[in-house]
Design an enzyme around this catalytic site. Structure first.
Site, PDB file in Angstrom:
ATOM      1  N   ILE A   1      -8.180  -0.780   2.570  1.00  0.00           N
ATOM      2  CA  ILE A   1      -7.772  -0.078   3.776  1.00  0.00           C
ATOM      3  C   ILE A   1      -6.472  -0.315   4.185  1.00  0.00           C
ATOM      4  CG2 ILE A   1     -10.162  -0.531   4.624  1.00  0.00           C
ATOM      5  CD1 ILE A   1      -9.087  -3.159   5.957  1.00  0.00           C
ATOM      6  N   GLY A   2      -5.637  -0.922   3.402  1.00  0.00           N
ATOM      7  CA  GLY A   2      -4.084  -1.040   3.526  1.00  0.00           C
ATOM      8  C   GLY A   2      -3.402  -1.711   2.758  1.00  0.00           C
ATOM      9  N   THR A   3      -2.164  -1.902   2.743  1.00  0.00           N
ATOM     10  CA  THR A   3      -1.326  -2.648   2.060  1.00  0.00           C
ATOM     11  C   THR A   3       0.024  -3.479   2.894  1.00  0.00           C
ATOM     12  OG1 THR A   3       0.380  -0.765   1.532  1.00  0.00           O
ATOM     13  CG2 THR A   3      -1.466  -1.381  -0.142  1.00  0.00           C
ATOM     14  N   GLY A   4       0.124  -4.607   2.620  1.00  0.00           N
ATOM     15  CA  GLY A   4       1.213  -5.136   3.204  1.00  0.00           C
ATOM     16  C   GLY A   4       2.551  -5.585   2.448  1.00  0.00           C
TER      17      GLY A   4
ATOM     18  N   ASP B   1       8.690 -10.593  10.099  1.00  0.00           N
ATOM     19  CA  ASP B   1       8.346  -9.136   9.691  1.00  0.00           C
ATOM     20  C   ASP B   1       7.428  -8.407  10.750  1.00  0.00           C
ATOM     21  OD1 ASP B   1       8.648  -6.829   8.078  1.00  0.00           O
ATOM     22  OD2 ASP B   1       6.952  -7.361   6.736  1.00  0.00           O
TER      23      ASP B   1
ATOM     24  N   SER C   1       2.723  -8.340   1.017  1.00  0.00           N
ATOM     25  CA  SER C   1       2.562  -9.118   0.016  1.00  0.00           C
ATOM     26  C   SER C   1       1.290  -8.968  -0.796  1.00  0.00           C
ATOM     27  CB  SER C   1       2.393 -10.733   0.519  1.00  0.00           C
ATOM     28  OG  SER C   1       1.764 -10.806   1.579  1.00  0.00           O
ATOM     29  N   GLY C   2       0.317  -7.966  -0.224  1.00  0.00           N
ATOM     30  CA  GLY C   2      -0.758  -7.726  -0.900  1.00  0.00           C
ATOM     31  C   GLY C   2      -1.534  -6.676  -0.424  1.00  0.00           C
ATOM     32  N   VAL C   3      -2.730  -6.264  -1.017  1.00  0.00           N
ATOM     33  CA  VAL C   3      -3.594  -5.082  -0.647  1.00  0.00           C
ATOM     34  C   VAL C   3      -4.778  -5.643   0.037  1.00  0.00           C
ATOM     35  CG1 VAL C   3      -4.758  -5.408  -2.951  1.00  0.00           C
ATOM     36  CG2 VAL C   3      -4.698  -3.142  -1.491  1.00  0.00           C
ATOM     37  N   VAL C   4      -5.048  -5.062   1.159  1.00  0.00           N
ATOM     38  CA  VAL C   4      -6.121  -5.242   2.071  1.00  0.00           C
ATOM     39  C   VAL C   4      -7.576  -4.571   1.584  1.00  0.00           C
ATOM     40  CG1 VAL C   4      -6.932  -5.780   4.439  1.00  0.00           C
ATOM     41  CG2 VAL C   4      -4.827  -5.943   3.796  1.00  0.00           C
TER      42      VAL C   4
END
Length: 812
Positions: A631-634, A747, A636-639
């Protein structure tokens, strides 16, 4: 492009639109062009070299096009009529070309918040008409060119948040028109040049977050128009100039986190316009000059973590604009003056870790806007005032010598969310009115002399979710049945009391991660749940009537084991140990053989910690980490969106790699210890050699970024946007001012604001967050001599206090 054929065109103003694509190379055909403004569009690509053919061009502004990239072409030097060069908030890279020195008429160069690197060319000294040089928030390196002293019309020099090294050039003192100098957040060394005293028109001098040393030169007192002086986060030593009061226009003076010694100068009281004074984290001694409290405009006084002594004078009552007062971590003594009650606008008070005695002044009820009160670790005595400001949200008066009972008026503190009265000598019963404190998240009454039964009203506080500590008192009776309603509570400590009855009432506390009921008189069978079965025996011991069914060793067995003969226990220990070893060796051999057969000799041992009760296995999570659930990426990682067996939906962040340990631990350290209605809640985490996972509440409406860029369909109206901004402002205020120590997110951007079912905002992605320890540094403990960390945060969103590629500090 037809417009490029208009050779007589003088003005082309197409700013603040939705233009995309590249700047056409044929733009050079507009030989008569004088004004070219394309800022705040969606242009990309490079600036064409043909720009150098525009000999008549006076204004060139293309800032605010974040995808505009490449280097500033050398040909820009041919635009000899140029007065204004604006390329701010773009992705322009490379060096500032040496041909910039050919722009002898240019008055403003604004290329800030971009990706410039290399050094500032010496040729810039040829720009004899230059008034404003804005190159901040780049990656410019090297030293500040000495030739800058030839720019005798220069008024503003903003070079902050770069990678500049070396000393501040003496020649800067010849720029007699300078009004603003900001060189903060660089790597500058050496001392402040004495020539700074020649800048008689200087209004702002900001040198924060560098590696500057030496003393504060007395010549700076010649800058009589100075309004803002910020030299914090350096290594300045010696004393603050005794006559600093000559800077009588000063409104802000920040010198915190240095090595300053001596006294706080009395002459500061002459700075009648002073609004903020922060001299924290130094080695200042002596007393606080009483006349400082006569400054009617002073809103912030921060002197924490010094070696100050003496007492707070009664004149503090004259400082009627005071909003934030932090004197913690000194050797201040005496009583807290009653005149503090005159400060109607006071919002934040921290006098902790001093030597104050006497009682808490009853007049403190007059501080009707007070939200934060920290008096812990002093020698305060007497009773807690019957009346406290109803605006209070945080109260910590732990580790003192308070006596008496907790007043029934505690119920008037309807905004209170944290109450810490531990380690005192309070007694009596908990007043039932505490149920009116409906926003309480944390209560610590431990290590006192409270007695009687727990009022059922304590179990009726819906917000109580962080911790309830009633240990080391003289409470008795049964746990009220109303405690079954504390379904959000994470930590409960009832140890070292005289409680009795059964523990069944606690079985519904599904979010508990820590429970200590040791040293009481509880009885009956321990609830048969996974949580209770996993409790350490030390958290259950010394409850003689408590037992565990199904033959599992109970705390009463511990008592019995003390009477078993040593020889028998030794034999049993040897037999059990040998059996366990043999079983483990057999299991290991089977697993090793299986992994060899499958080519999977990897470490899949999971460590899992949950901050609230969740019913799932780690396999339930891992098997759902598929591309269809992303559902998304940040940063530091993928969600992933993961539905666990009970039907509940979680958001699970998988770190990009096992090397992302810093971001992983950062989220745990920050989100694991805080609660706020506008901050995403961390439910727990799991980790093994190959995977690091974080579990969150699932928020169905995505991010603020997706909402505002949804092309108008379903986008937020202005009222909703206002509510979102207000919510995130509350979250940041909580992190910066209410959390002790403070937390810096690092951030903040629309992508990291998630939206709940009713579009309520939640600040997320704490992978770059920093917790400031009590000496003012961040939790990475990055020293000035240590290697600089990688670029952190999202470009264009970094806060001013978050320097590019260097340690993070807090500006209070």
């Amino acid at each position: 492009m037809e417009i490029c054929k208009l050779k007589k065109l003088k003005t082309l103003a197409m700013d603040s639109n939705y233009l995309g694509g590249k700047i056409p190379s044929m733009m050079g055909n507009l030989s008569g062009l004088v004004y070219l403004t394309l800022y705040d569009n969606q242009l990309n690509g490079e600036i064409p070299k043909s720009i150098g053919e525009l000999k008549m061009l006076q204004v060139f502004r293309v800032g605010g096009n974040k995808d505009l990239n490449g280097e500033l072409p050398l040909e820009i030097g041919n635009c000899t009529s140029l007065l204004m060069l604006g390329l701010a908030e773009t992705s322009i890279t490379g060096n500032l070309p040496s041909s910039i020195g050919m722009l002898k008429r240019v008055q403003t160069i604004a290329i800030y918040t971009s990706l410039l690197s290399g050094s500032i060319p010496e040729e810039i000294s040829n720009c004899s008409e230059l008034q404003n040089l804005y190159l901040y928030q780049n990656s410019i390196s090297g030293s500040i060119p000495r030739g800058i002293g030839q720019l005798n019309k220069l008024q503003s020099l903003l070079l902050w948040q770069n990678s500049l090294v070396g000393a501040i050039p003496d020649e800067l003192g010849t720029c007699s028109e300078l009004t603003v100098v900001d060189l903060s957040e660089n790597l500058l060394t050496g001392s402040i040049p004495r020539s700074i005293g020649k800048l008689l028109k200087l209004q702002e001098l900001q040198l924060s977050v560098n590696q500057l040393s030496g003393t504060i030169p007395s010549e700076i007192l010649n800058c009589s128009e100075l309004i803002n002086l910020e030299i914090d986060n350096n290594a300045f030593s010696g004393e603050i100039p005794v006559d600093i009061g000559k800077l009588n226009s000063l409104t802000i003076f920040f010198a915190w986190q240095n090595k300053l010694t001596g006294n706080v100068p009395d002459s500061l009281s002459q700075c009648k316009d002073l609004q903020a004074l922060d001299l924290s984290y130094n080695s200042l001694s002596g007393s606080i000059p009483k006349d400082i409290f006569g400054l009617k405009n002073l809103t912030k006084l921060l002197l924490l973590a010094n070696d100050l002594s003496g007492f707070i004078p009664p004149e503090i009552g004259n400082c009627t604009s005071l909003y934030r007062l932090r004197l913690n971590g000194n050797r201040l003594a005496g009583t807290i003056p009653s005149e503090i009650g005159n400060l109607k606008g006071l919002n934040f008070v921290d006098l902790s870790e001093n030597r104050f005695v006497g009682g808490i002044p009853l007049s403190i009820s007059g501080c009707r806007n007070l939200e934060f009160l920290d008096l812990h670790s002093n020698g305060l005595a007497g009773s807690l005032p019957d009346t406290l400001p109803t605006s209070l949200q945080y109260v910590d008066i732990s580790d003192n010598s308070l006596t008496g009972q907790l007043s029934h008026s505690i119920g008037s503190l309807s905004e209170l969310n944290k109450l810490n009265l531990g380690k005192n000598r309070l007694s009596g019963q908990i007043p039932t009115e505490i149920s009116s404190c409906s926003k309480l998240q944390l209560v610590n009454l431990g290590d006192n002399g409270f007695f009687g039964e727990i009022p059922k009203e304590l179990g009726q506080i819906p917000a109580l979710e962080i911790s309830l500590n009633l240990s080391w008192n003289r409470f008795s009776g049964k746990i009220p049945s109303e405690f079954s309603g504390l379904t959000k509570l994470a930590i409960l400590d009832l140890s070292h009391n005289k409680f009795s009855g059964k523990l069944d009432v606690l079985t519904s506390l599904q979010n508990l991660v820590s429970l200590n009921v040791s040293f009481n008189d509880f009885s009956g069978e321990l609830p048969n749940s996974s949580f209770f079965r996993k409790l350490p025996l030390c958290d259950l011991e010394s409850n003689k009537g408590l037992y565990i069914s199904n033959g599992v060793v109970s705390s009463s067995d511990l008592e019995h084991s003390r009477h078993v003969g040593p020889a028998v226990k030794l034999v049993m220990s040897i037999l059990i140990s040998a059996s366990v070893i043999l079983v483990l060796l057999a299991i290991y051999a089977l697993i090793r053989a299986r992994f060899f057969n499958n080519g999977l000799m990897e470490d899949y041992t999971w460590e899992v910690t949950l901050y609230q009760k969740l019913d799932f296995s780690i396999d339930d999570i891992v098997h759902n980490l598929t591309s269809s659930n992303v559902i998304g990426t940040g940063s530091s990682g993928v969600v992933y969106r993961v539905t666990i067996p009970n039907g509940e939906t979680l958001a699970v962040k998988k770190m990009w790699s096992s090397e992302e340990y810093g971001a992983f631990t950062s989220e745990i350290k920050t989100l694991g210890s805080i609660r706020h209605r506008n901050i995403v809640r961390l439910l727990g985490w799991g980790s093994n050699t190959n995977l690091k996972l974080l579990f969150y509440n699932y928020l169905p409406n995505g991010s603020l970024s997706s909402l505002i860029h949804s092309g108008g369909k379903g986008g937020a109206d202005w009222e909703a946007r206002y509510d979102i901004v207000l919510g995130i402002a509350h979250a940041l205020t909580y992190l910066h001012h209410d959390c002790v120590p403070s937390i810096l997110h690092g951030d903040v951007k629309a992508m990291n604001v998630l939206l709940g079912p009713c579009y309520e905002p939640y600040l997320a992605d704490f992978g770059l967050a920093k917790v400031l320890n009590n000496n003012g540094d961040d939790n990475d403990k990055v020293s000035k001599s240590s290697p600089r960390p990688h670029l952190a945060g999202s470009y264009g969103y970094m806060a001013p206090e978050h320097a590019t590629m260097r340690r993070i500090t807090e500006k209070k």
